[in-house]
Motif scaffolding. Structure first.
Motif, PDB file in Angstrom:
ATOM      1  N   THR A 161     -23.681   9.786 -25.646  1.00  0.00           N
ATOM      2  CA  THR A 161     -22.914   8.484 -24.379  1.00  0.00           C
ATOM      3  C   THR A 161     -23.429   7.531 -24.569  1.00  0.00           C
ATOM      4  OG1 THR A 161     -23.782  10.866 -22.939  1.00  0.00           O
ATOM      5  CG2 THR A 161     -24.055   8.093 -22.136  1.00  0.00           C
ATOM      6  N   GLU A 180     -19.912  11.471 -18.629  1.00  0.00           N
ATOM      7  CA  GLU A 180     -21.088  12.533 -18.273  1.00  0.00           C
ATOM      8  C   GLU A 180     -21.647  12.336 -17.226  1.00  0.00           C
ATOM      9  OE1 GLU A 180     -24.244  12.701 -21.461  1.00  0.00           O
ATOM     10  OE2 GLU A 180     -25.173  12.353 -19.866  1.00  0.00           O
ATOM     11  N   ASP A 189     -16.965  12.610 -21.819  1.00  0.00           N
ATOM     12  CA  ASP A 189     -18.388  13.097 -22.206  1.00  0.00           C
ATOM     13  C   ASP A 189     -18.805  14.461 -21.670  1.00  0.00           C
ATOM     14  OD1 ASP A 189     -20.808  12.826 -23.217  1.00  0.00           O
ATOM     15  OD2 ASP A 189     -20.531  11.144 -22.096  1.00  0.00           O
ATOM     16  N   ILE A 231     -17.001  14.385 -26.436  1.00  0.00           N
ATOM     17  CA  ILE A 231     -18.424  14.630 -26.827  1.00  0.00           C
ATOM     18  C   ILE A 231     -18.584  16.149 -25.915  1.00  0.00           C
ATOM     19  CG2 ILE A 231     -20.248  13.722 -26.259  1.00  0.00           C
ATOM     20  CD1 ILE A 231     -19.628  11.347 -26.698  1.00  0.00           C
TER      21      ILE A 231
END
Ligand SMILES: Nc1ncnc2c1ncn2[C@@H]1O[C@H](COP(=O)(O)OP(=O)(O)O)[C@@H](O)[C@H]1O
Ligand SMILES: [Mg+2]
Length: 238
Positions: A44, A86, A162, A193
């Motif tokens: 992140t 995220e 993310d 990710i």
């Protein structure tokens, strides 16, 4: 061919603690590249630095021929780099459609924006069906769709995701991964990710394994998927 994104010896710190300790990787146009690794590896932090939300301590970020190191976040979006963060960070009281429109905040081509909203509804029909509802009424997986749709509204050259599968049911996770596959087949360049290594490596052209701030292994998605050490550490095999 020159890469769309080229990260060289990137270092990022929170105070005295170096969370990213000199990583290098690239993303070519049309590719899906994934960074995998356990919690705390620095994934992140890397994305937030690419987006201009954190300042690098050292190294270079080159995107579409420009060095990004000192460029503020909103200008980085304008250059074509979008970030679905995220935890999603949608605005729960705003409608789904207004959340999508926020992703186009730098654009003034009204017709193009309407077209891209229609495209988001094609990609995620549930968002279209519920366009006038508050985004907070969506399930976690649907909120993830909204976060992805919002990021796409800036018409990015590179879409950074993310942990899109975080906290989702297996079925919803499959849906999200299928959408990433579909975006890829439409030519979208993606930096993905994931902690779910299996899912990410299955659709990635290239992958990098991060451990405590460093890239410890790189290869094609298929190579890493079949690598014994990756299978042991990240795919739960012994
Ligand atoms: N805002 C912050 N302040 C201080 N340390 C942080 C902050 N955010 C993350 N870290 C630390 O940086 C390291 C990398 O975190 P992160 O990039 O979130 O990893 P990942 O996304 O791979 O789980 C971890 O050790 C984490 O505790
Ligand atoms: Mg993370």
């Amino acid at each position: 061919m020159t890469a769309l994104l080229e990260v060289e010896d990137l270092r990022v710190a929170y105070g005295k603690i170096e969370a990213v300790k000199g990583i290098s990787f690239k993303v070519d146009a049309g590719e899906v590249v994934t960074l995998i690794g356990t919690n705390g590896a620095g994934k992140t932090t890397t994305l937030r630095t690419l987006s201009g939300l954190l300042q690098p301590l050292g190294g270079q970020i080159k995107f579409d021929g420009k060095v990004l190191n000192k460029i503020p976040a909103h200008k980085i979006v304008a250059l074509g780099l979008a970030h679905s963060p995220e935890g999603r960070h949608i605005f729960p009281r705003m409608t789904i459609e207004d959340n999508l429109r926020l992703g186009a905040f730098l654009r003034d081509d009204k017709d193009g924006i309407e077209k891209d909203i229609a495209r988001a509804y094609d990609l995620f029909p549930i968002l279209g069906e519920r366009r006038k509802q508050a985004a907070g009424t969506l399930s976690g997986g649907e909120q993830q769709m909204l976060a992805m749709g919002r990021a796409l509204m800036s018409r990015p050259k590179l879409l950074m995701l993310d942990e899109p599968s975080m906290g989702l049911s297996p079925i919803m996770m499959q849906k999200i991964m299928a959408t990433i596959q579909e975006l890829k087949s439409q030519g979208t360049t993606i930096l993905l990710i994931e902690q779910n290594a299996q899912a990410a490596l299955s659709l990635a052209d290239h992958g990098h394994v991060m451990e405590v701030g460093k890239i410890v292994l790189s290869g094609t998605g298929q190579d890493l998927l079949h690598d014994e050490s990756v299978r042991k550490a990240y795919l739960g095999e012994d």
